[in-house]
Scaffold this active site. Sequence first.
Site, short mmCIF file in Angstrom:
data_model
loop_
_atom_site.label_atom_id
_atom_site.label_comp_id
_atom_site.label_asym_id
_atom_site.label_seq_id
_atom_site.Cartn_x
_atom_site.Cartn_y
_atom_site.Cartn_z
N TRP A 199 70.35 16.03 -33.57
CA TRP A 199 69.26 15.49 -32.99
C TRP A 199 68.39 16.42 -32.25
O TRP A 199 67.25 16.02 -31.71
CB TRP A 199 69.63 14.27 -31.91
CG TRP A 199 70.44 12.97 -32.85
CD1 TRP A 199 70.76 13.23 -34.16
CD2 TRP A 199 71.09 11.91 -32.42
NE1 TRP A 199 71.18 11.84 -34.45
CE2 TRP A 199 71.44 11.16 -33.26
CE3 TRP A 199 70.86 11.46 -31.10
CZ2 TRP A 199 72.33 10.08 -33.17
CZ3 TRP A 199 71.68 10.14 -30.67
CH2 TRP A 199 72.11 9.47 -31.67
N LYS A 200 68.81 17.56 -31.90
CA LYS A 200 67.96 18.40 -31.33
C LYS A 200 67.31 18.00 -30.16
O LYS A 200 67.77 17.07 -29.34
CB LYS A 200 66.91 19.36 -32.50
CG LYS A 200 67.43 19.60 -33.90
CD LYS A 200 66.53 20.26 -34.73
CE LYS A 200 67.02 20.54 -35.98
NZ LYS A 200 66.37 21.22 -36.73
N HIS B 179 73.25 28.01 -34.62
CA HIS B 179 72.05 27.32 -35.22
C HIS B 179 70.92 28.25 -35.26
O HIS B 179 70.74 29.08 -34.50
CB HIS B 179 71.73 25.98 -34.40
CG HIS B 179 70.75 25.29 -35.34
ND1 HIS B 179 69.55 25.53 -35.54
CD2 HIS B 179 71.14 24.32 -36.32
CE1 HIS B 179 68.98 24.67 -36.51
NE2 HIS B 179 70.06 23.76 -36.96
N GLY C 233 69.26 17.50 -39.58
CA GLY C 233 68.37 17.37 -38.72
C GLY C 233 67.33 16.28 -38.79
O GLY C 233 67.76 14.99 -38.52
N GLY C 234 66.16 16.09 -39.28
CA GLY C 234 65.30 15.41 -39.22
C GLY C 234 65.59 13.92 -39.95
O GLY C 234 65.33 12.69 -39.19
C1 PEP Z 1 69.08 21.52 -38.97
O1 PEP Z 1 68.74 21.38 -37.87
O2 PEP Z 1 70.39 22.08 -38.92
C2 PEP Z 1 68.50 20.97 -40.19
C3 PEP Z 1 69.27 21.12 -41.15
O3 PEP Z 1 67.34 20.32 -40.21
P1 PEP Z 1 66.65 19.51 -41.31
O4 PEP Z 1 67.86 18.67 -41.95
O5 PEP Z 1 65.69 18.87 -40.52
O6 PEP Z 1 66.05 20.36 -42.39
#
Ligand code: PEP
Length: 248
Positions: free
Chosen positions: A10-11, A94, A233-234
Amino acid sequence: MGRYIIAGNWKLNKTPSEAGELAKALTEQTVGAGCEVVIAPSHVALARVAEVIRGSRIKLAAQNVSQHSEGAYTGETSVSMLKDLGVEYVILGHSERRQYYGETNQIINAKIKAVLAGGLKPILCIGELLEEREEGKAATVCRTQLEQSLAGISAADMAEIVIAYEPVWAIGTGKTASPEDANEIHVICREKLASLYSEELAGRVVIQYGGSVKPDNVRALMAKSDINGALVGGASLDAASFASLLRF
Ligand code: PEP
């Protein structure tokens, strides 16, 4: 390979209240058999989310940790603090931590050792930059990241580590590696792990793919021989989209 782990990173999103609501919505979703679900809220939301997911199949991850166990390290969080909150996994290495916070393979190695010593499981992220892919260096970069990040780690400890292959150019950009290109690097990572440990152990390590995984591409990625899950992520920030990934 029957084991999949899908983890949502979720960053820097969701307040503790919002994170609690998202976690609650996820506990109400069905998850495919054989799929482990992990969510990684921000540190300040961990306690709230831990409370909400208690008794469910969802496991808790942190997005980072200090390599130090205690002392004068202002602003840091230790492995034992995370463990006390019910955290099981810690995302390490990351690309955003490498890029914005100067984390090197050596720092990541120290963090992996701290996490393992505390009885938690690292999710080690590796992956090449766009220039490196264009120069034909993707495989070499990933091999080096594995070798240096895993230096001095025993086979018994390696069995606790999850690897996430995340091509940096695919993170948050909407560009996904093709299932074939992703799988090729997964196979290369497994070969590297076999050379560092054994083929048997390398065959058991969960290697996730990460980089713009979405409901419409997850199935093709997960169908590949050496892809055992996703770091997302998103698409993990919305209960319906994350839940549809969990039912790939
Ligand atoms: C991530 O942050 O590890 C990632 C893969 O983000 P996203 O799915 O948004 O590309």
